[in-house]
Scaffold this motif. Sequence first.
Motif, PDB file in Angstrom:
ATOM      1  N   UNK A  30     -80.340  67.960  43.217  1.00  0.00           N
ATOM      2  CA  UNK A  30     -79.048  67.309  43.424  1.00  0.00           C
ATOM      3  C   UNK A  30     -78.228  68.183  44.366  1.00  0.00           C
ATOM      4  N   UNK A  31     -77.603  67.557  45.352  1.00  0.00           N
ATOM      5  CA  UNK A  31     -76.706  68.258  46.267  1.00  0.00           C
ATOM      6  C   UNK A  31     -75.294  67.722  46.045  1.00  0.00           C
ATOM      7  N   UNK A  32     -74.332  68.610  45.952  1.00  0.00           N
ATOM      8  CA  UNK A  32     -72.929  68.217  45.813  1.00  0.00           C
ATOM      9  C   UNK A  32     -72.105  69.078  46.772  1.00  0.00           C
ATOM     10  N   UNK A  33     -70.807  69.160  46.546  1.00  0.00           N
ATOM     11  CA  UNK A  33     -69.950  69.898  47.479  1.00  0.00           C
ATOM     12  C   UNK A  33     -69.142  70.980  46.764  1.00  0.00           C
ATOM     13  N   UNK A  56     -72.191  71.407  36.364  1.00  0.00           N
ATOM     14  CA  UNK A  56     -73.154  71.959  37.316  1.00  0.00           C
ATOM     15  C   UNK A  56     -72.996  71.304  38.686  1.00  0.00           C
ATOM     16  N   UNK A  57     -72.764  70.006  38.699  1.00  0.00           N
ATOM     17  CA  UNK A  57     -72.584  69.288  39.960  1.00  0.00           C
ATOM     18  C   UNK A  57     -71.279  69.671  40.636  1.00  0.00           C
ATOM     19  N   UNK A  58     -70.251  69.918  39.846  1.00  0.00           N
ATOM     20  CA  UNK A  58     -68.956  70.262  40.413  1.00  0.00           C
ATOM     21  C   UNK A  58     -68.959  71.618  41.090  1.00  0.00           C
ATOM     22  N   UNK A  59     -68.042  71.775  42.028  1.00  0.00           N
ATOM     23  CA  UNK A  59     -67.938  73.032  42.760  1.00  0.00           C
ATOM     24  C   UNK A  59     -66.665  73.785  42.452  1.00  0.00           C
ATOM     25  N   UNK A  60     -66.080  73.525  41.276  1.00  0.00           N
ATOM     26  CA  UNK A  60     -64.860  74.221  40.874  1.00  0.00           C
ATOM     27  C   UNK A  60     -65.266  75.547  40.233  1.00  0.00           C
ATOM     28  N   UNK A  61     -65.167  76.622  41.016  1.00  0.00           N
ATOM     29  CA  UNK A  61     -65.689  77.914  40.575  1.00  0.00           C
ATOM     30  C   UNK A  61     -64.991  78.452  39.323  1.00  0.00           C
ATOM     31  N   UNK A  62     -63.695  78.201  39.201  1.00  0.00           N
ATOM     32  CA  UNK A  62     -62.963  78.680  38.040  1.00  0.00           C
ATOM     33  C   UNK A  62     -63.490  78.057  36.756  1.00  0.00           C
ATOM     34  N   UNK A 122     -77.333  72.375  44.508  1.00  0.00           N
ATOM     35  CA  UNK A 122     -76.907  72.930  45.793  1.00  0.00           C
ATOM     36  C   UNK A 122     -75.512  72.441  46.121  1.00  0.00           C
ATOM     37  N   UNK A 123     -74.720  73.284  46.771  1.00  0.00           N
ATOM     38  CA  UNK A 123     -73.364  72.895  47.160  1.00  0.00           C
ATOM     39  C   UNK A 123     -73.124  73.174  48.642  1.00  0.00           C
TER      40      UNK A 123
END
Length: 438
Positions: free
Chosen positions: A124-127, A140-146, A159-160
Amino acid sequence: MSHVFPRHSKLNPPTAVSGEGCYLIDASGKRYFDSGDAAVSCLGHSDVEVTKAIKAQLDKLAFAHTGFFTSEPAEELADLLVANAPEGIERVYFVSGGSEATEAAIKLARQYHVEKGEPQRRHLIARKQSYHGNTIGALSAGGNEWRRQQFAPLLIEVSHISPCYEYVLRGEAESAEAYGLRAAQELEDEILRLGPDTVMAFMAEPVVGATLGAVPAVEGYFKRIREICDQYGVLLILDEVMCGMGRTGYLFACEADGVSPDILCIAKGLGAGYQPIGAMLCSGEIYDTIANGTGFFQHGHTYIGHPVATAAGLAVVRALLDRGLMSRVTTMGEKLRSALVSAFGQHPNIGDIRGRGLFIGLEIVANRETKAPFDPSLGIAGKMKKAAFAEGLVCYPMSGTRDGKNGDHVLLAPPFIMTEEQIPDIVEPLRKALSKVL
């Protein structure tokens, strides 16, 4: 002493006792303009038609497990959503919220490829700087690092790539079109890096909500994304949990970008806060692949397709369509944005005012000219939330806008029923809060 496990144990929030239109009212009688409940209350807090529909359904049937029955409101709501959905969308899978919708989407994408005879498709690729929910798969899909940081050891591999974030990532000499193509190219590059026959899906928000603050893609970006997905047999999953259901002036936010996804996730505005409900919509091709194979989507929750929740959703969607609220969102969005530009357009610490419809973000910066963010140790977003709330405004400030650590923004998502006369109920508390915090 409360026995409720709160979101934050060091805060003592007031008790909300009633709602009236765009306002929430606490036990002391204080009124708060609701422009930041995570883009949920699109119809305000006292819609008679929706509450009437809920009561009527309760009188007929409260619950029937979907392992044995379907229900009238679920069937009617699915019909209404599909009738107004992007081209190719033919089936609706009801859940109880956004995280469940995106989790179901990820699992459906995987099962689709398995049943097609492509079990090697697992990636799965996300942003980066996205948010898709709080369950393990969605997080896991989300890119919110906090949000991801402390749970990182538990998360699945995703992957992001970079978001389409024009304010920060577009080059000074670069046209919007060229930037959009460059941003989209990261998807093809990542597909090729992973192996074209190993990627199952790409997931993105048409207008990025909580993590970036109402950031739409530049024109042409999602059309190129669609082309890349088609070229490599990758499913396009669009997460409209926050930006969908009329929030941007379109029932489905992807309409503005001129693309149709293979899987589409909605929630928040679908129930407008009157009942917990979300939905995953998919193409006829995906459904038929499952139906003609095992016939069984190996997923499910107890409350999927809940009759009372779907009755509420049906009343909400009918209100959105029958009351002309899509055009109202566009008109009021323009007026609110104009007022915000007038108030903050030249403010030395507001770098960008962006969004679509009644989904607007203000990015707070230390230096307007360089776009440099404030030092994260200052906690600007948290202080803005507290200061605005004290002034009677519920809004949605967030930190980590740039990279999960640096950057601050305020997200505004008022009810669609707001009037032009109520615009000062947003602008003035924001002005006072910003002045106080800075």
